[in-house]
Design an enzyme around this catalytic site. Structure first.
Site, PDB file in Angstrom:
ATOM      1  N   ASP A  99       0.860  -1.168   0.000  1.00  0.00           N
ATOM      2  CA  ASP A  99       0.000   0.000   0.000  1.00  0.00           C
ATOM      3  C   ASP A  99       0.903   1.227   0.000  1.00  0.00           C
ATOM      4  O   ASP A  99       1.877   1.276   0.747  1.00  0.00           O
ATOM      5  CB  ASP A  99      -0.864  -0.008   1.276  1.00  0.00           C
ATOM      6  CG  ASP A  99      -2.319   0.279   0.978  1.00  0.00           C
ATOM      7  OD1 ASP A  99      -2.607   1.375   0.474  1.00  0.00           O
ATOM      8  OD2 ASP A  99      -3.144  -0.597   1.259  1.00  0.00           O
ATOM      9  N   ASP A 200      -3.128   4.771  -2.047  1.00  0.00           N
ATOM     10  CA  ASP A 200      -4.156   5.275  -1.141  1.00  0.00           C
ATOM     11  C   ASP A 200      -4.493   6.743  -1.411  1.00  0.00           C
ATOM     12  O   ASP A 200      -3.586   7.567  -1.608  1.00  0.00           O
ATOM     13  CB  ASP A 200      -3.594   5.144   0.284  1.00  0.00           C
ATOM     14  CG  ASP A 200      -4.613   5.455   1.347  1.00  0.00           C
ATOM     15  OD1 ASP A 200      -5.561   4.681   1.468  1.00  0.00           O
ATOM     16  OD2 ASP A 200      -4.450   6.467   2.050  1.00  0.00           O
ATOM     17  N   GLU A 257      -6.653   4.170  -5.610  1.00  0.00           N
ATOM     18  CA  GLU A 257      -7.930   4.369  -4.934  1.00  0.00           C
ATOM     19  C   GLU A 257      -8.403   5.752  -5.351  1.00  0.00           C
ATOM     20  O   GLU A 257      -7.976   6.758  -4.794  1.00  0.00           O
ATOM     21  CB  GLU A 257      -7.730   4.312  -3.415  1.00  0.00           C
ATOM     22  CG  GLU A 257      -9.050   4.343  -2.688  1.00  0.00           C
ATOM     23  CD  GLU A 257      -8.933   4.763  -1.238  1.00  0.00           C
ATOM     24  OE1 GLU A 257      -9.817   4.406  -0.472  1.00  0.00           O
ATOM     25  OE2 GLU A 257      -7.981   5.470  -0.871  1.00  0.00           O
ATOM     26  N   HIS A 329     -10.945  -3.592   2.899  1.00  0.00           N
ATOM     27  CA  HIS A 329     -10.854  -3.311   4.333  1.00  0.00           C
ATOM     28  C   HIS A 329     -11.641  -2.070   4.757  1.00  0.00           C
ATOM     29  O   HIS A 329     -11.675  -1.742   5.937  1.00  0.00           O
ATOM     30  CB  HIS A 329      -9.380  -3.139   4.704  1.00  0.00           C
ATOM     31  CG  HIS A 329      -8.797  -1.927   4.032  1.00  0.00           C
ATOM     32  ND1 HIS A 329      -8.609  -1.862   2.667  1.00  0.00           N
ATOM     33  CD2 HIS A 329      -8.430  -0.726   4.520  1.00  0.00           C
ATOM     34  CE1 HIS A 329      -8.139  -0.678   2.348  1.00  0.00           C
ATOM     35  NE2 HIS A 329      -8.016   0.040   3.456  1.00  0.00           N
ATOM     36  N   ASP A 330     -12.213  -1.357   3.791  1.00  0.00           N
ATOM     37  CA  ASP A 330     -13.023  -0.182   4.127  1.00  0.00           C
ATOM     38  C   ASP A 330     -14.519  -0.467   4.018  1.00  0.00           C
ATOM     39  O   ASP A 330     -15.346   0.438   4.167  1.00  0.00           O
ATOM     40  CB  ASP A 330     -12.696   0.984   3.182  1.00  0.00           C
ATOM     41  CG  ASP A 330     -11.308   1.539   3.440  1.00  0.00           C
ATOM     42  OD1 ASP A 330     -10.837   1.469   4.584  1.00  0.00           O
ATOM     43  OD2 ASP A 330     -10.697   2.037   2.471  1.00  0.00           O
TER      44      ASP A 330
END
Ligand code: GLC
Ligand code: CA
Length: 560
Positions: A99, A200, A257, A329-330
């Site tokens: 990430d 991210d 993202e 994971h969100d």
């Protein structure tokens, strides 16, 4: 995997390291745990792993608050463990994506610490500070996690900007020296043999700073920050530079993202795009209103879901390549989001799997999704670790909900639903850890939902494996990977059937999903005889009118 577009053939598995496998009995997942489970992943058929952040961090936001980009957090292991993971995965033909969190750092990063101590140091310009005369914040933006986006440096009238938590100060990409530090760090990791990065909050790096008091859009007197910090003009200069100085040199896979408006999409994912692909939020966030308030969930219909998926597929294929996903994971667990609670079962879970894995784009499977893991129900708000869950809970109370109402609504959407430990087997803590207590509760349903049980019987896991196998290595692979996407809209079609085709020259797949708990008739064009996969054990005999069972899915194939 040196081919230019190698990532088009990838099937990605996302790991949340804290919750995947604990190897040393401290109740927290770690890198050696992941190494132990590589065979499982190989066997599942995936060939890329996206690892959520494992860098040094105070873990205020699950590691998305990095205090040192060059070292692994001791809770996850050592730098050598990370090297070993990259090497061992590579031996199995699996690439690792890390990430990349470069919109902000942790407030404990040494740059920020220097900047705090000394406003004249060069590090002060690595962040975004503003001094005000009256000691009030420079404006009334709301951070994404709730509360003001500016925090005062104690004992001064100096504020710093944070789009996320106050422990995540935003970096100032206008500063060239900072950008150089970032490129150097990215190349440091890529030189180790990483496959690339998941990037991210990258659409947030360019800020349009404006000060004053804007019209509030919530009970808190604050205003949604997105209009000033998302996809702002000039961002393309930074993104192009980032790509040219790092990813392009390594033929990396990059997935951003980034909710990108159609007019910008070509720059992002076109031939010369900044990234290999972007995540699209239009169907994963279908239940979240534009204000980002989970506590006012949006109701949606299956037709709307279909429209969002189809629109996204059509738009992306005109411009380039996409990433498809049901979970991360969100999110909460997809089966709880898309299916009515009483209808969550083998058929509906496998139908969801088929719906996503046949789409055009690189599929991302989130840990536990392949066994149909479900949301967890915690007892009190204190049981939640996720910072966003607490933020939403407080906003809900402020908006006038009772404690119980706020808890019930927020619990359903909490990001912790997907962060509970992986359910491997029937032993203690679902085989995740032999500690007395794990960092987060294991979902008590592990006795029914776990990897070991699903190895044996017809199961969600087996279905995922079969789907992955079809995409990776079967006569259908090339049409599954490269085929164009075309919606299938039969006359008088039931609004709860989602069907589409994938087309590559003479090859055609027709994939049909009966997204409801009752039967439905569908018209099927002539010429289809072969069933590639389905979740009911039934033959398809070339019927042009076919009665689908509840939550039935099937993929039909023809090659002329
Ligand atoms: C991204 C991450 C999320 C994190 C946020 C701030 O949205 O996926 O988990 O909280 O960025 O870094
Ligand atoms: Ca551990």
């Amino acid at each position: 995997m040196n081919k230019k577009d190698w990532w088009k053939e990838a099937v990605v598995y996302q790991i949340y390291p804290k919750s995947f496998q604990d190897s040393n009995g401290d109740g927290i997942g770690d890198l050696r745990g992941i190494i132990q489970r590589l065979d499982y992943l190989k066997n599942l058929g995936i060939n890329v792993i996206w690892l959520c952040p494992v860098y040094q961090s105070p873990m205020d936001d699950g590691g998305y608050d990095i205090s040192d980009y060059y070292h692994v957090h001791s809770m996850f292991g050592t730098d050598e463990d990370m090297d070993e993971l990259i090497r061992k995965a590579d031996e199995l033909g699996i690439k690792i994506l890390m990430d990349l969190v470069v919109n902000h750092t942790s407030d404990e990063h040494k740059w920020f610490q220097e900047a705090l101590k000394n406003p004249d140091s060069k590090y002060a310009d690595y962040y975004i500070f503003r001094e005000t005369e009256d000691g009030n914040p420079p404006n009334n933006w709301r951070s994404y996690f709730g509360g003001p986006a500016w925090t005062k440096v104690e004992g001064t009238n100096r504020f710093y900007l944070h789009e996320f938590s106050e422990k995540q100060p935003d970096l100032n990409w206008e500063n060239r020296e900072l950008r150089e530090e970032i490129y150097q760090m990215v190349n440091y990791w890529l030189d180790k043999g990483l496959g690339g990065f998941r990037i991210d909050a990258i659409c947030n790096i360019k800020k349009r700073l404006e000060f004053g008091t804007f019209q509030p859009d919530g009970e808190d007197g604050l205003r949604y920050i997105g209009d000033w910090v998302l996809n702002q003009p000039g961002i393309e200069v930074f993104l192009k530079e980032l790509n040219e100085r790092t990813f392009r040199l390594h033929n990396s896979m990059t997935v951003a993202e980034a909710n990108v408006p159609e007019e910008l999409l070509n720059q992002f994912i076109g031939e010369e795009g900044f990234f290999s692909m972007v995540f699209d939020f239009s169907y994963a966030d279908i239940d979240v209103p534009d204000t980002g308030e989970w506590f006012r969930p949006r109701q949606f219909t299956i037709s709307e879901l279909r429209k969002n998926i189809f629109d996204s597929q059509k738009m992306v294929q005109e411009k380039g390549w996409g990433a498809v996903y049901l979970e991360n994971h969100d999110q909460n667990r997809s089966v709880n989001k898309y299916l009515p609670e009483k209808e969550i079962n083998y058929y509906s879970k496998t139908m969801l799997a088929s719906l996503f894995l046949f789409l055009r784009g690189t599929p991302f499977i989130y840990q536990g999704q392949e066994i149909g893991m479900e949301n967890i129900r915690m007892d009190t708000i204190e049981d939640y670790d996720d910072i966003a869950t607490h933020g939403q809970y407080h906003r809900a109370l402020k908006a006038g909900l009772s404690e119980k109402e706020a808890f019930d609504i927020v619990a359903k959407r909490s990001r912790d639903n997907s962060r509970t430990p992986m359910q491997w087997n029937l032993s203690k803590n679902a085989g995740f850890s032999n500690a007395e207590a794990t960092w987060m509760k294991v979902n008590p349903n592990f006795t029914k939902i776990n990897v070991t049980c699903q190895q044996k019987t017809d199961s969600v896991l087996r279905f995922y494996k079969k789907l992955i196998g079809l995409r990776q290595e079967s006569k259908y692979s090339s049409v599954m990977v490269n085929g164009a996407f075309l919606p299938y809209e039969a006359e008088d079609e039931d609004a709860s059937v989602i069907a589409y085709q994938r087309i590559l020259e003479k090859e055609r797949l027709l994939v049909i999903h009966n997204f409801q708990n009752c039967e439905s008739m569908i018209k099927i064009p002539e010429g289809y005889k072969e069933k590639a996969i389905g979740n009911y054990d039934r033959e398809y005999l070339g019927e042009t009118c076919y009665c689908l069972k509840p939550y039935e899915c099937m993929a039909l194939y023809k090659s002329q």
